[in-house]
Design a protein around this motif. Sequence first.
Motif, PDB file in Angstrom:
ATOM      1  N   MET A   1       5.513  -9.674   0.815  1.00 58.60           N
ATOM      2  CA  MET A   1       6.123  -8.877   1.861  1.00 58.60           C
ATOM      3  C   MET A   1       6.152  -9.708   3.150  1.00 58.60           C
ATOM      4  O   MET A   1       5.185 -10.370   3.488  1.00 58.60           O
ATOM      5  N   ARG A   2       7.230  -9.619   3.852  1.00 53.53           N
ATOM      6  CA  ARG A   2       7.411 -10.348   5.111  1.00 53.53           C
ATOM      7  C   ARG A   2       6.976  -9.504   6.301  1.00 53.53           C
ATOM      8  O   ARG A   2       6.992  -8.272   6.234  1.00 53.53           O
ATOM      9  N   LEU A   3       6.613 -10.178   7.390  1.00 49.93           N
ATOM     10  CA  LEU A   3       6.221  -9.482   8.612  1.00 49.93           C
ATOM     11  C   LEU A   3       7.354  -8.594   9.112  1.00 49.93           C
ATOM     12  O   LEU A   3       7.122  -7.473   9.556  1.00 49.93           O
ATOM     13  N   SER A   4       8.579  -9.059   9.003  1.00 50.78           N
ATOM     14  CA  SER A   4       9.719  -8.252   9.463  1.00 50.78           C
ATOM     15  C   SER A   4       9.819  -6.934   8.699  1.00 50.78           C
ATOM     16  O   SER A   4      10.229  -5.918   9.258  1.00 50.78           O
ATOM     17  N   GLU A   5       9.431  -6.928   7.431  1.00 47.71           N
ATOM     18  CA  GLU A   5       9.432  -5.686   6.653  1.00 47.71           C
ATOM     19  C   GLU A   5       8.326  -4.747   7.141  1.00 47.71           C
ATOM     20  O   GLU A   5       8.518  -3.536   7.207  1.00 47.71           O
ATOM     21  N   LEU A   6       7.159  -5.310   7.463  1.00 49.05           N
ATOM     22  CA  LEU A   6       6.054  -4.493   7.975  1.00 49.05           C
ATOM     23  C   LEU A   6       6.393  -3.891   9.337  1.00 49.05           C
ATOM     24  O   LEU A   6       6.029  -2.764   9.638  1.00 49.05           O
ATOM     25  N   LYS A   9       8.054  -0.438   9.582  1.00 54.63           N
ATOM     26  CA  LYS A   9       7.322   0.746   9.109  1.00 54.63           C
ATOM     27  C   LYS A   9       6.553   1.404  10.251  1.00 54.63           C
ATOM     28  O   LYS A   9       6.032   0.720  11.130  1.00 54.63           O
ATOM     29  N   ASN A  10       6.488   2.730  10.238  1.00 54.61           N
ATOM     30  CA  ASN A  10       5.662   3.459  11.201  1.00 54.61           C
ATOM     31  C   ASN A  10       4.205   3.384  10.773  1.00 54.61           C
ATOM     32  O   ASN A  10       3.898   3.405   9.583  1.00 54.61           O
ATOM     33  N   GLY A  64       3.105   1.879   2.332  1.00 55.30           N
ATOM     34  CA  GLY A  64       4.140   2.536   1.549  1.00 55.30           C
ATOM     35  C   GLY A  64       5.517   1.981   1.847  1.00 55.30           C
ATOM     36  O   GLY A  64       5.672   0.992   2.560  1.00 55.30           O
ATOM     37  N   ASP A  65       6.534   2.642   1.313  1.00 56.82           N
ATOM     38  CA  ASP A  65       7.919   2.214   1.537  1.00 56.82           C
ATOM     39  C   ASP A  65       8.339   2.360   2.998  1.00 56.82           C
ATOM     40  O   ASP A  65       9.080   1.537   3.508  1.00 56.82           O
TER      41      ASP A  65
END
Length: 73
Positions: A1-6, A9-10, A64-65
């Motif tokens: 998982m990339r930082l941009s994906e994290l 997320k809330n 989570g997603d």
Amino acid sequence: MRLSELQSKNIITTSGKLIGTIIDVVVEEGSIKSFIVEKNKFFVSFFSSKNEIEIKWNQIKTIGDDVIIVECQ
């Protein structure tokens, strides 16, 4: 998982309160140690006057997603 994906997320507490979103990460010796989270307006005014909070890696319960659930003391 990339930082941009994290960052998309809330961050919410185990009791369901929205804290905010990730704005930075603390890395030591090649490992993520914590996230710096920009608090939403309710969380800032009700709990503290600071507009950011550090969430340690061991406080994260679930990624989570759409959300990251954390245990806040």
